[in-house]
Design a protein around this motif. Structure first.
Motif, PDB file in Angstrom:
ATOM      1  N   PHE A  51       0.783  -1.212   0.134  1.00 20.49           N
ATOM      2  CA  PHE A  51      -0.072  -0.088   0.096  1.00 20.49           C
ATOM      3  C   PHE A  51       0.930   1.242   0.180  1.00 20.49           C
ATOM      4  CE2 PHE A  51      -2.514  -3.141   1.622  1.00 20.49           C
ATOM      5  CZ  PHE A  51      -3.846  -2.972   1.505  1.00 20.49           C
ATOM      6  N   TYR A  52       0.497   2.418  -0.956  1.00 20.61           N
ATOM      7  CA  TYR A  52       1.083   3.690  -0.692  1.00 20.61           C
ATOM      8  C   TYR A  52       0.297   4.299   0.504  1.00 20.61           C
ATOM      9  CZ  TYR A  52       2.788   3.128  -5.585  1.00 20.61           C
ATOM     10  OH  TYR A  52       3.311   2.635  -6.536  1.00 20.61           O
ATOM     11  N   ILE A  53       1.035   4.583   1.399  1.00 14.69           N
ATOM     12  CA  ILE A  53       0.421   5.494   2.525  1.00 14.69           C
ATOM     13  C   ILE A  53       0.656   7.076   1.968  1.00 14.69           C
ATOM     14  CG2 ILE A  53       0.404   6.134   4.958  1.00 14.69           C
ATOM     15  CD1 ILE A  53      -0.210   3.143   4.135  1.00 14.69           C
ATOM     16  N   VAL A  54      -0.538   7.682   1.713  1.00 14.04           N
ATOM     17  CA  VAL A  54      -0.673   9.034   1.246  1.00 14.04           C
ATOM     18  C   VAL A  54      -1.285  10.034   2.022  1.00 14.04           C
ATOM     19  CG1 VAL A  54      -1.174  10.491  -0.911  1.00 14.04           C
ATOM     20  CG2 VAL A  54      -0.649   8.008  -1.351  1.00 14.04           C
ATOM     21  N   ARG A  55      -0.507  11.150   2.487  1.00 16.73           N
ATOM     22  CA  ARG A  55      -1.094  12.171   3.272  1.00 16.73           C
ATOM     23  C   ARG A  55      -1.550  13.296   2.404  1.00 16.73           C
ATOM     24  NH1 ARG A  55      -1.727  12.954   8.367  1.00 16.73           N
ATOM     25  NH2 ARG A  55       0.098  11.223   8.901  1.00 16.73           N
TER      26      ARG A  55
END
Length: 172
Positions: free
Chosen positions: A33-37
């Protein structure tokens, strides 16, 4: 594949930064998973790497694409004028364009709502869509063109100064 610290756009959320790439086990299967803020509201999203393109995750446009968006906003040849179309139908159409994540579609909604507002008062929902489209376009262009978001908003508003002046006259 997106890289750590890369600026990306998530549809209807706006510009975010890839903070991490994590592996997690879900139902016995390991997935990345990409953890995108999201930068505008600090929301953190988990986007499956394998599904990132399908959900519309994309890189922030470059300066040249940003300049083309300004050209599209200036061009009024594709605006046929307010047709009296049901605002509910327009709202659904514009909402779908905002969810698409395509900057060209979002800019189209922004332009249309500015110009429709020249002919009639926008409904509450349309004003919200206008604000959302302005936020999405101005934020991405600010990163693409290395300018302050407020400066980009001023540049966009300058393209529609005739529309904004008419709206102010109508309100007084």
């Amino acid at each position: 594949m997106f890289e750590l610290e890369q600026l990306v756009v998530y549809p209807s959320q706006g510009v975010g930064k890839v903070e991490r790439i994590e592996s997690q086990e879900i139902g016995g299967t390991v997935a990345e998973f990409y953890i995108v803020r999201i930068l505008s509201n600090n929301v953190t999203l988990m986007v499956p790497v394998m599904n990132a393109i399908n959900v519309g995750l994309r890189a922030v446009c470059d300066n040249d694409a940003g300049l083309k968006i300004f050209e599209c906003l200036k061009d009024r040849s594709d605006f046929t004028g307010y047709t009296g179309q049901n605002w509910n139908r327009r709202y659904r159409e514009y909402s779908e364009k905002l969810k698409s994540g395509d900057l060209q579609d979002v800019a189209y909604v922004l332009k249309e709502l500015f110009l429709i507002g020249n002919d009639k008062e926008l409904s509450f929902g349309e004003r919200r869509l206008l604000e959302q489209a302005m936020g999405l376009v101005s934020m991405e262009l600010s990163f693409a063109m290395n300018r302050d978001q407020d400066e980009i908003k001023e540049m966009i508003n300058a393209l529609f100064v005739d529309v904004l002046e008419k709206q102010e006259e109508d309100e007084s």
